[in-house]
Structure formats: structure tokens, C-alpha cells
Design a protein around this motif. Sequence first.
Motif, PDB file in Angstrom:
ATOM      1  N   GLU A 197      40.014  26.405 -45.107  1.00 38.87           N
ATOM      2  CA  GLU A 197      39.067  25.311 -44.858  1.00 38.87           C
ATOM      3  C   GLU A 197      38.304  24.935 -46.126  1.00 38.87           C
ATOM      4  O   GLU A 197      38.021  23.763 -46.361  1.00 38.87           O
ATOM      5  N   GLN A 198      37.948  25.934 -46.937  1.00 36.21           N
ATOM      6  CA  GLN A 198      37.181  25.672 -48.159  1.00 36.21           C
ATOM      7  C   GLN A 198      38.063  25.369 -49.360  1.00 36.21           C
ATOM      8  O   GLN A 198      37.547  25.209 -50.468  1.00 36.21           O
ATOM      9  N   GLN A 235      32.604  16.992 -56.097  1.00 34.28           N
ATOM     10  CA  GLN A 235      33.787  17.816 -55.946  1.00 34.28           C
ATOM     11  C   GLN A 235      33.428  19.267 -56.257  1.00 34.28           C
ATOM     12  O   GLN A 235      32.975  19.593 -57.344  1.00 34.28           O
ATOM     13  N   PRO A 236      33.596  20.207 -55.273  1.00 31.02           N
ATOM     14  CA  PRO A 236      33.191  21.595 -55.492  1.00 31.02           C
ATOM     15  C   PRO A 236      34.116  22.297 -56.474  1.00 31.02           C
ATOM     16  O   PRO A 236      35.294  21.996 -56.587  1.00 31.02           O
ATOM     17  N   PRO A 278      36.407  25.326 -57.781  1.00 32.55           N
ATOM     18  CA  PRO A 278      37.262  26.285 -57.067  1.00 32.55           C
ATOM     19  C   PRO A 278      36.654  27.687 -57.116  1.00 32.55           C
ATOM     20  O   PRO A 278      36.026  28.085 -58.100  1.00 32.55           O
ATOM     21  N   VAL A 279      36.860  28.438 -56.027  1.00 33.45           N
ATOM     22  CA  VAL A 279      36.303  29.786 -55.928  1.00 33.45           C
ATOM     23  C   VAL A 279      37.399  30.735 -55.445  1.00 33.45           C
ATOM     24  O   VAL A 279      38.441  30.316 -54.940  1.00 33.45           O
ATOM     25  N   ALA A 280      37.134  32.020 -55.599  1.00 31.48           N
ATOM     26  CA  ALA A 280      37.983  33.074 -55.036  1.00 31.48           C
ATOM     27  C   ALA A 280      37.157  33.803 -53.979  1.00 31.48           C
ATOM     28  O   ALA A 280      36.059  34.306 -54.278  1.00 31.48           O
ATOM     29  N   LEU A 281      37.648  33.834 -52.743  1.00 33.58           N
ATOM     30  CA  LEU A 281      36.936  34.513 -51.660  1.00 33.58           C
ATOM     31  C   LEU A 281      37.330  35.984 -51.641  1.00 33.58           C
ATOM     32  O   LEU A 281      38.515  36.329 -51.731  1.00 33.58           O
ATOM     33  N   LEU A 282      36.335  36.845 -51.533  1.00 36.36           N
ATOM     34  CA  LEU A 282      36.550  38.290 -51.532  1.00 36.36           C
ATOM     35  C   LEU A 282      36.367  38.836 -50.118  1.00 36.36           C
ATOM     36  O   LEU A 282      35.297  38.696 -49.519  1.00 36.36           O
ATOM     37  N   LEU A 283      37.425  39.451 -49.583  1.00 39.64           N
ATOM     38  CA  LEU A 283      37.382  40.118 -48.273  1.00 39.64           C
ATOM     39  C   LEU A 283      37.520  41.609 -48.516  1.00 39.64           C
ATOM     40  O   LEU A 283      38.442  42.047 -49.197  1.00 39.64           O
ATOM     41  N   VAL A 343      33.744  34.539 -57.815  1.00 42.54           N
ATOM     42  CA  VAL A 343      34.135  35.419 -56.710  1.00 42.54           C
ATOM     43  C   VAL A 343      33.013  35.410 -55.674  1.00 42.54           C
ATOM     44  O   VAL A 343      31.880  35.812 -55.969  1.00 42.54           O
ATOM     45  N   ARG A 344      33.329  34.943 -54.477  1.00 41.94           N
ATOM     46  CA  ARG A 344      32.337  34.818 -53.415  1.00 41.94           C
ATOM     47  C   ARG A 344      32.708  35.753 -52.266  1.00 41.94           C
ATOM     48  O   ARG A 344      33.797  35.681 -51.706  1.00 41.94           O
TER      49      ARG A 344
END
Length: 463
Positions: free
Chosen positions: A54-55, A23-24, A26-31, A252-253
Amino acid sequence: MRWWLLLLLGLLLLLLGLPLRSQPAPVALLLEVEGPIGPAAGDYLHRGLERAQEQNAALVILRIDTPGGLDSTTRDIIQDILASPVPVASYVAPSGARAASAGTYIVLASHVAAMAPGTNLGAATPIQLGGPTPPLPIPGRGTPAPEREAPPEGQPGEEPPPAAQPAPTMEDKLVNDAAAYIRSLAQMRGRNADWAERAVRQAASLSAAEALEQGVVDVVAADFGDLLAQIDGRTVSLRGEPRLLATAGLEVRVVEPDWRTKLLAIITNPNVAYILMLIGIYGIVLEFYSPGMLLPGVTGVICLLLALYAFQVLPINYAGLALLLVGVALMVSEAFVPSFGVLGLGGAAAFVIGSVMLLDTDVPGYGISWKLIGSIAAVSAGVFLTVILLLMRARRRAVVSGPEEMVGSRGRVVEWSGHEGRVRVHGEIWRARAARPLKAGKKVRVAGIDDLTLVVESEGKKG
């Protein structure tokens, strides 16, 4: 038997632990949104929000530093934010960044609005392309009312009619629409709707501390870690339902733009679109001038189609485009019509004026560089003037081919019989005739041409 039991127990523990390890976290995607907001930025954010869904990301952070952008793209981005199943936090950063104009709308539409110290937002008044417009026609206000005669002195008159209100202009329509839009976004997120409306009508702006004090943003954070820590445990409305944020310690990815977004950013750059259009026009003109070359025609069609796509999504002024095309046509015509530079100079003037007007807009980042316009205008005018000078020089040059060049040429008789024979001129043997008989080896001069027969006469002594 014990080792069998130990092996089975180990396998059982391994199988029980697999779901936990697979189970991955959780992450925060940075745009990252930097520079003018246009079609490329809209495509990048749309794909980034889809990727977050999707993620199964816990949060999407929009790091914003923009002077503004196109209204159509801004509304598309806001629609994506409102429809996103993943919470979106807009973060104006780093220090010194701004979320002006279109950026203000995006910040107010996000689930979490945050700013870094030393940043600002506001000045969200929409800018109309093409200058002021005449008033909109309104029934009862289209023509001025006829003046009423004053009632006779001493007689009571009717009450004077109310003063006529000025008819609204297209600019009024745009401002009212934008004010209602940004106010609705602020009300939906529970932020200061009155200030949001002032940002449109009065171009009001706020610093980060003032925005927090007046309830325009939710958080002032020094960095991403501080932002995630402050909004942890906050409840936001996600598509009409409350959602509790759990953001403390999220990784933060950064989501990098893909090749499609990068290509779209290049094509829709006003300067690049301008160059593509000129390459397309010149390529097609060259193909018509020299049919069968193929390369100029194919290149011109591709570049022109790309330019037309870019202009479809850019705030183009069609009067400027028409002037630019007229200017190019006049400069090309100068090479074929002997106007002694009138067409060329007029075309250069129309070319420069049309180029300036082509993207005549105050939207930041969507103008064409003056240096680029001047350079291309100078190069184009120089090329056509060079062509004209070469053509004039070629007209003064002596004829070197064709029947006219043969007249006056000298040769020698190869064989002769009566009044006809063969002569060698320029290394070629021609049929010839003369008014009197000639001898083999005699030097002759070409006096004329009759179809493929030379009319010659003897040089020197008769014989």
C-alpha cells in the motif's frame, strides 16, 4: 502590471513544484520476527507485507531471530513472500541471533538472504508430534513373505529374492516432503540446494561466514546500513520478472505489531491457552453447581472458546487433552461422591499427566511450563481437598436448622387450652399440643413435630 506578472509567475512555479514535494521518498519497512514462529507472527508478517504494498515501499526487511516454529504458519509466511510485489530481504540479526528450523525456510525463500556476523542458521529437520509412528502400509510389503524352502543339494536353485526394504514411516514422509520443499526454495533463488537438503535430513547448521562461502546466503552485513549498501544494484526475481534494487540510503521504518497481533500472540501462548481452558472448565462446572450465578458461566464459556481457538492453531495432543478433562472431572466428582480421596488423587494424577502431554512437542516455544502445571495442579488439588474437609466437618457439626434442630429445643407456653395451645420457641410462636394440660408461662421441651404443630412436654414439676 509588473507585479501581476510576478504574482502569476510565482503561482505557476508553486503549482509546478507541488507534485515534486508531495511525492514521498522511498522507504524500507522493517518487520521483526523474534521468538517462536506461530499464528501471531504469521498474521503480523502478512499485514506488514500488505502495508508495504500500500505504501509502495522499495524493500521489506525481515529481521529474524527464531528457534523455529509451526510448519503450517511457516508455509503461510513463505507463500506471502513469494506472492509479494515488494522485494523481501531476510536478515538474521543481531549478532548472536539464529534462524533455526522454520527460520531457515524463510531465509531461503526470501529475495535476499543476509546474516549478521556471529549468527547461524540450519537444523531444519521437521519434528513430528506424538512420537514414532508405525510403518505405512505398502502393497506387497504389508506382511512378510513366506520362507522358501532351500533347493535340494546338487540342484541349481533360483536366485535369492532381493532383501526386503523396510516400510517407510510417517517420519520418513515428513522428512522427504520437507527436503523437497526446502530444495525447491533454494533452487528458485539460486542458492545451495544440496546444503538446504542436508539441513533437513542431517540437521546441518552453518555460521554466517560459512553460509556466505557455500552460497546459502547472499550477504553478510554488520547493520542495516551495510545491508542496504551491499544489495544496492542487485537484480532479484520478483514474481518471475527481474527487478533492480535501489536501496542505498533508504530510510528504515519499523512496523510495530497492532492490537490484533498482540492479542493473538497472548491467546496462542501455550501457557495462556492452558489457563484459559481451565478457567472455562471450572467456570462452567461452578455454573452447573449453582445455577443462576451467570458470571462463572459467561466467563467460562468465553475462556473456553478462546482456548479452543488457540488449540486449533497449536500442535495439541488430543490424548493429553482427554486425560486433562478426565482429571478435572474426577476431582470435581470427589466433592459429590464419598470416595475418601480416591477420585481426587486419581484426578490429580490424570490432570498432571494430561497437562504434560497436552502440548508434548519439541517445537521450540510451544510447550507448557512445568512450574505452571505443578502450581495449578497443587492449587486445584488443594481446593478440592479443602472442600472435602469442610464437608466432613459440616457432617459432624450439630444440626442448626430444619425439623431435626427443633427436637429438644426449649420454650415457654404463651397460652393453653386443654391439650393444645401456643408456645414460644427460638423467638417464634408455634402451635403446640401436649399429653396433659399446661399453664401459661410454663417451660416446655419440644419432643417432636407433626407438620407445623410442635409436640411438647413439661419441664420440671408436673402442672
